[in-house]
Design an enzyme around this catalytic site. Structure first.
Site, PDB file in Angstrom:
ATOM      1  N   GLY A  58       4.430  -2.339  -7.363  1.00  5.61           N
ATOM      2  CA  GLY A  58       3.022  -2.696  -7.407  1.00  5.61           C
ATOM      3  C   GLY A  58       2.298  -2.252  -8.656  1.00  5.61           C
ATOM      4  O   GLY A  58       1.619  -3.035  -9.323  1.00  5.61           O
TER       5      GLY A  58
ATOM      6  N   HIS B 275       8.936  -0.678  -4.987  1.00  3.20           N
ATOM      7  CA  HIS B 275       7.632  -0.096  -5.352  1.00  3.20           C
ATOM      8  C   HIS B 275       7.226  -0.518  -6.766  1.00  3.20           C
ATOM      9  O   HIS B 275       7.014   0.302  -7.663  1.00  3.20           O
ATOM     10  CB  HIS B 275       7.652   1.427  -5.241  1.00  3.20           C
ATOM     11  CG  HIS B 275       6.280   2.006  -5.006  1.00  3.20           C
ATOM     12  ND1 HIS B 275       6.061   3.180  -4.334  1.00  3.20           N
ATOM     13  CD2 HIS B 275       5.037   1.542  -5.348  1.00  3.20           C
ATOM     14  CE1 HIS B 275       4.755   3.440  -4.283  1.00  3.20           C
ATOM     15  NE2 HIS B 275       4.123   2.452  -4.901  1.00  3.20           N
TER      16      HIS B 275
ATOM     17  N   ASP C 137       6.950  -3.592  -0.385  1.00  6.83           N
ATOM     18  CA  ASP C 137       7.132  -2.962  -1.697  1.00  6.83           C
ATOM     19  C   ASP C 137       7.162  -1.440  -1.602  1.00  6.83           C
ATOM     20  O   ASP C 137       7.505  -0.776  -2.574  1.00  6.83           O
ATOM     21  CB  ASP C 137       6.000  -3.405  -2.638  1.00  6.83           C
ATOM     22  CG  ASP C 137       6.175  -2.895  -4.062  1.00  6.83           C
ATOM     23  OD1 ASP C 137       7.276  -3.076  -4.624  1.00  6.83           O
ATOM     24  OD2 ASP C 137       5.226  -2.306  -4.614  1.00  6.83           O
TER      25      ASP C 137
ATOM     26  N   ALA D  13       0.843  -1.199   0.000  1.00  7.80           N
ATOM     27  CA  ALA D  13       0.000   0.000   0.000  1.00  7.80           C
ATOM     28  C   ALA D  13       0.879   1.250   0.000  1.00  7.80           C
ATOM     29  O   ALA D  13       1.249   1.762  -1.057  1.00  7.80           O
ATOM     30  CB  ALA D  13      -0.952  -0.037   1.192  1.00  7.80           C
ATOM     31  N   ARG D  14       1.252   1.724   1.182  1.00  2.62           N
ATOM     32  CA  ARG D  14       2.158   2.860   1.336  1.00  2.62           C
ATOM     33  C   ARG D  14       2.992   2.653   2.598  1.00  2.62           C
ATOM     34  O   ARG D  14       2.488   2.175   3.614  1.00  2.62           O
ATOM     35  CB  ARG D  14       1.392   4.188   1.423  1.00  2.62           C
ATOM     36  CG  ARG D  14       0.763   4.650   0.121  1.00  2.62           C
ATOM     37  CD  ARG D  14       1.834   5.001  -0.914  1.00  2.62           C
ATOM     38  NE  ARG D  14       1.271   5.547  -2.140  1.00  2.62           N
ATOM     39  CZ  ARG D  14       0.839   4.826  -3.159  1.00  2.62           C
ATOM     40  NH1 ARG D  14       0.893   3.504  -3.096  1.00  2.62           N
ATOM     41  NH2 ARG D  14       0.365   5.403  -4.236  1.00  2.62           N
TER      42      ARG D  14
ATOM     43  N   GLU E  73      11.393   7.003  -0.417  1.00  7.11           N
ATOM     44  CA  GLU E  73      11.674   6.310  -1.670  1.00  7.11           C
ATOM     45  C   GLU E  73      12.424   7.237  -2.614  1.00  7.11           C
ATOM     46  O   GLU E  73      12.080   8.423  -2.704  1.00  7.11           O
ATOM     47  CB  GLU E  73      10.365   5.843  -2.328  1.00  7.11           C
ATOM     48  CG  GLU E  73       9.619   4.808  -1.501  1.00  7.11           C
ATOM     49  CD  GLU E  73       8.359   4.287  -2.187  1.00  7.11           C
ATOM     50  OE1 GLU E  73       8.092   4.691  -3.345  1.00  7.11           O
ATOM     51  OE2 GLU E  73       7.637   3.492  -1.582  1.00  7.11           O
TER      52      GLU E  73
END
Length: 320
Positions: free
Chosen positions: A288, A286, A262, A237-238, A267
């Site tokens: 996703g 990241h 992820d 998600a975050r 980031e």
């Protein structure tokens, strides 16, 4: 006609110009691609000061009020997705900057979530690396997910999709979120649990809520402490939804079996981040939403919006 300048930000894959029809706008705009993240807001302001159009990729570059103030030439800001918590929409309105989003045709994050679950429980990537390195045959005995319990935090579109996939693998699924009701769970064919029950019962916990002030830090030390020593946490998600320091501690102390992450509070993840040193943590950068298909859709819709706006029409999917 005055030519306009368009900046494509954070194109980490160096793919933006190859997956969409930018030549369609060549008679009106000049495009510049930025492949690396800006070191600071000041660096972003300096780099973007001469651009009227900016194409942002998710929350990679923040656009607070102060950055809008530093970019007086900016008139059109496009973002992938229909929400971007890193853009101050009120500041955009105050500066008369049009902000538009893009839509997904599909959501590939559900598949990545299951991929992380399979990597944690079966060690596919780990064993592949060992095979290529010429290491001894078989070192990791995985666990079967069939019959085990998946706890889904957030049963919206994505959470429901993950729940459906998990059920095809024979998993039992329970769900919780702050506004979730037993009736909604029944409609989705999953069990309802309180937050405390979910963390205590689930063999794997996966997070699918939107980042907001309410969900920031939603998964904290007390929640992680309720998990079984054999359980795993997955977050696609975050990053800020999970207390990363608390997660780091339970992983270091082996209080849970592992995690698949992820998304991160910062980031790209710094090269010296302690997460990178843990052998019970599967990390992906990241990925996703990051598929060639999805990026083609995002950049294609950005081009549609730029085309409409430069012709004096209302751009589609306007957010501000």
């Amino acid at each position: 006609m005055t030519r306009l300048r368009c900046a494509i930000l954070d194109d980490y894959f160096n793919i933006a110009l190859n997956v969409a029809d930018w030549p369609r706008l060549a008679d009106r705009i000049d495009v510049a691609v930025f492949e690396e993240p800006f070191a600071s807001e000041q660096a972003a302001a300096e780099a973007l000061k001469d651009f009227e159009i900016v194409c942002a990729m998710r929350e990679r570059t923040a656009f607070p009020s102060s950055l809008f103030s530093a970019l007086p030439r900016l008139k059109l800001l496009l973002t992938s997705g229909m929400r971007n918590a890193a853009i101050d929409l009120e500041a955009a309105k105050a500066r008369n900057v049009a902000v538009c989003g893009t839509q997904y045709s599909r959501d590939p994050t559900a598949a990545l979530t299951m991929g992380l679950i399979l990597e944690l429980t079966r060690g596919i990537g780990r064993e592949n690396a060992r095979m290529h390195a010429g290491e001894p045959w078989q070192s990791f005995a995985g666990i079967e997910i069939e019959g085990r319990t998946l706890g889904v935090i957030g049963l919206g579109k994505l959470g429901s999709k993950v729940a459906g996939i998990a059920k095809t693998f024979g998993m039992n699924v329970i769900a919780w979120s702050p506004n979730l009701t037993p009736e909604k769970c029944k409609e989705a064919g999953v069990g309802y649990a309180s937050k405390e029950e979910l963390f205590a019962k689930a063999d794997i916990v996966t997070i699918h809520v939107v980042l907001s002030q309410r969900s920031r830090g939603l998964v904290g030390a007390a929640d992680l402490a309720r998990m079984k020593p054999s359980a795993y946490l997955v977050n696609t998600a975050r990053g800020p939804i999970v207390d990363e320091q608390a997660l780091l501690e339970v992983l270091r102390q082996k209080k849970i079996a592992g995690a698949g992450i992820d998304v991160f509070s910062v980031e790209p993840l710094p090269s010296d981040h302690p997460f990178r040193k843990l052998d019970n943590l599967v990390l992906t950068p990241h990925l996703g939403y990051a598929t060639e298909d999805g990026l083609r859709t995002h950049y294609g819709q950005m081009i549609d919006a730029i085309d409409a706006w430069t012709k004096g029409h209302e751009p589609p999917r306007r957010l501000a």
